[in-house]
Design a protein around this motif. Structure first.
Motif, PDB file in Angstrom:
ATOM      1  N   SER A 327       5.449  -2.032  11.201  1.00 46.64           N
ATOM      2  CA  SER A 327       6.171  -0.763  11.053  1.00 46.64           C
ATOM      3  C   SER A 327       5.505   0.143  10.040  1.00 46.64           C
ATOM      4  CB  SER A 327       7.623  -1.042  10.643  1.00 46.64           C
ATOM      5  OG  SER A 327       8.288  -1.844  11.597  1.00 46.64           O
ATOM      6  N   VAL A 328       5.112  -0.420   8.898  1.00 50.20           N
ATOM      7  CA  VAL A 328       4.458   0.384   7.859  1.00 50.20           C
ATOM      8  C   VAL A 328       3.092   0.857   8.338  1.00 50.20           C
ATOM      9  CG1 VAL A 328       3.483   0.326   5.536  1.00 50.20           C
ATOM     10  CG2 VAL A 328       5.712  -0.718   5.988  1.00 50.20           C
ATOM     11  N   ALA A 329       2.325  -0.015   8.981  1.00 47.65           N
ATOM     12  CA  ALA A 329       0.996   0.374   9.471  1.00 47.65           C
ATOM     13  C   ALA A 329       1.110   1.492  10.503  1.00 47.65           C
ATOM     14  CB  ALA A 329       0.282  -0.838  10.072  1.00 47.65           C
ATOM     15  N   THR A 330       2.104   1.403  11.381  1.00 47.89           N
ATOM     16  CA  THR A 330       2.318   2.463  12.366  1.00 47.89           C
ATOM     17  C   THR A 330       2.676   3.772  11.686  1.00 47.89           C
ATOM     18  OG1 THR A 330       3.114   0.807  13.958  1.00 47.89           O
ATOM     19  CG2 THR A 330       3.624   3.107  14.417  1.00 47.89           C
ATOM     20  N   GLY A 331       3.565   3.700  10.699  1.00 42.28           N
ATOM     21  CA  GLY A 331       3.976   4.916   9.993  1.00 42.28           C
ATOM     22  C   GLY A 331       2.837   5.599   9.284  1.00 42.28           C
TER      23      GLY A 331
END
Length: 557
Positions: A327-331
């Motif tokens: 989720s963080v990498a996508t954001g």
């Protein structure tokens, strides 16, 4: 503007991009930053005004984004797109809506009017397809979990461009409610008709090309690739849809064909040139003098946008069941402002809903976020791991470990008689075997034997890279032409120095050349033929009564 003036400006921009991008690449940074700098220096407000055809170059450069999406569509056939699942698409829709709402609230706090605040949210809601997918493709991360999320969100955002453009027009007070509904319905009908038309045309074209021998008509695949990719972009533009989205659909429809690998390699050089022009043209939109004068405001807005979009996407994908790491990498990958902000901002200016200062601020924030994305996107997986460790979340899950399909165990390049004989021991052994062949007859034969086969010219390194031959355990090169086999061997050795390589040499005189170039084993046609002849001659000599016998089919070597 005169053709030769435009050509001069294109060559000047490409030359400057080459030099500045090379400097950034030399210091381990993305050359995209150099392309943006080159555009800022040569054209647009606040530059040395060495380029006067900014708008013409910008129009040409948009084709680069279309070809980028077309090549990615070749990677994602309909079957593979289904594997993305509903989460990335649902996450994309949620991200666009939630970002617009939060940006609206923030803009109202800073004194913007209601309509302009909505327009501001629409402009900054979208991320940069060109920047994100270019960097993810270079790093081979498109098929990783955060890469698949990014692709789904970016496709959703491309679809959202049309309704957002209509929203900007509505905010400007142009057109009644009935006219707006009619435009929406017309766009949906045209989009459906376009997809059906692309499906029919691509199937007809594949059937037509399937009757040809590609090694005799290689230029036809190049023409086919350009006509399909750029034709789909043009048709989408005429239908009022995002050209990049139309090109992606066309590529996706071809993705399940055996031609996908070769087409992707054929359009790669043109795609690189047009994308370089795109980033140079994006740099020309910015006004460095305005950015310097209003640096504190631009820095504040950029920081708020990056942090805000990162948190929004993080929360959305966490609620959809994604891990903290993903989720963080996508954001972080999607935390910039996209190139469609320029398009939506122009519509807003024409309709009178966006002021010049707001447009300049969004454009400046977009360009700065482009620069930062060249550093943030590569760092996204590391930040995801760091946040996961910091929050005590599990760093890796089963979904993370199955990011990509397993690579082939053995690859055979060339599937003529020699390649087919070499493949006999591999049948029914449970090994993953990939065949690279230019002749479709050989491809069909390989598929009948249960092997994965692709049409492609293995002398192009892009074909080898796409087929993941650098991850193989062994590669067999059976191409009879000496120079072609040597070129393939050099590509393999450059990208896969430890793979076991077996090479067929048609003539004994070339054996040492292949060994020096890095082949582990070289099998010569002349040696094999000579040994076979000697064996049969020895068998004849050892018979008790050697008599003349008419030749039969069984005695043919």
């Amino acid at each position: 503007m005169e053709l030769w003036t435009i050509l001069r400006d294109i060559v000047l921009l490409l030359g400057a991009s080459l030099m500045v991008g090379g400097v950034f690449s030399r210091f381990g940074q993305s050359p995209i930053v150099g392309y943006l700098f080159a555009g800022m220096m040569l054209g647009g407000p606040g530059s040395i005004h060495a380029i006067g055809s900014e708008h013409e170059i910008e129009a040409i450069a948009e084709l680069g984004v279309a070809l980028l999406l077309f090549s990615l569509g070749l990677e994602f056939s309909v079957e593979r797109l289904k594997k993305l699942g509903a989460k990335p698409l649902l996450g994309g829709m949620s991200q666009v809506v939630l970002t617009i709402l939060l940006a609206f609230a923030g803009a109202r706090l800073f004194g913007l009017g209601g309509k302009e605040s909505i327009a501001f949210g629409a402009m900054i809601a979208l991320s940069s397809t060109a920047v994100v997918l270019r960097i993810l493709s270079e790093r081979g991360e498109v098929e990783m979990p955060h890469g698949r999320n990014c692709l789904g969100v970016l496709l959703t955002q491309d679809i959202a461009v049309v309704p957002l453009a209509l929203l900007m027009t509505i905010l400007g007070g142009e057109g009644s409610a009935g006219e707006v509904l009619w435009n929406i319905g017309r766009l949906l009908l045209m989009a459906g008709g376009l997809i059906v038309g692309l499906m029919l045309l691509t199937k007809i074209a594949v059937l037509t090309l399937g009757t040809l021998t590609l090694h005799r008509n290689r230029e036809l695949t190049v023409i086919f690739a350009v006509v399909t990719g750029l034709g789909a972009a043009w048709a989408s533009h005429e239908a009022g849809i995002s050209p990049a989205l139309g090109a992606f659909v066309a590529g996706m429809l071809l993705g399940s064909s055996a031609f996908a690998t070769q087409i992707r390699a054929d359009i790669s050089p043109l795609q690189v040139v047009l994308l370089t022009l795109f980033f140079g043209a994006a740099g020309m939109v910015a006004d460095p003098i305005w950015i310097v004068k209003n640096g504190h405001i631009v820095a504040l807005v950029v920081a708020a946008l990056i942090i805000g979009k990162l948190l929004v996407i993080w929360v959305i994908f966490a609620l959809l069941g994604q891990t903290t790491r993903v989720s963080v990498a996508t954001g972080l990958c999607l935390a910039q402002v996209g190139e469609f902000a320029f398009v939506l901002g122009s519509i807003g200016r024409i309709s009178g809903v966006v002021t010049e200062d707001t447009y300049a601020l969004v454009v400046s924030a977009s360009i700065v976020s482009f620069f930062l994305s060249a550093f943030l996107v590569p760092a996204a997986p590391r930040l995801g791991n760091w946040v996961a460790n910091l929050t005590g979340a599990q760093r890796q899950t089963a979904d993370d470990t199955s990011e990509r399909t397993p690579p082939p165990d053995v690859a055979i390049i060339g599937f003529g008689p020699a390649g087919q004989i070499a493949a006999r021991p591999l049948v029914d052994k449970g090994l993953r075997v990939t065949i690279i062949e230019l002749n479709q007859v050989g491809v069909r034969k390989a598929q009948q034997l249960g092997f994965h086969a692709e049409i492609g010219d293995a002398t192009q390194s892009d074909v080898l890279e796409h087929a993941r031959l650098h991850e193989c355990k062994a590669i067999v090169i059976t191409v009879p032409h000496h120079q072609s086999a040597m070129t393939i061997l050099k590509h393999v050795r450059r990208n896969a120095p430890f793979v076991h390589v077996i090479v067929r040499s048609r003539y004994e005189v070339h054996t040492d050349d292949f060994l020096i170039a890095g082949a582990h084993v070289v099998t010569g046609d002349e040696q094999q033929v000579g040994e076979s002849l000697a064996g049969h001659l020895h068998q004849w000599l050892t018979t008790q009564e050697p008599e003349f016998e008419p030749p039969s089919r069984a005695s043919v070597l």
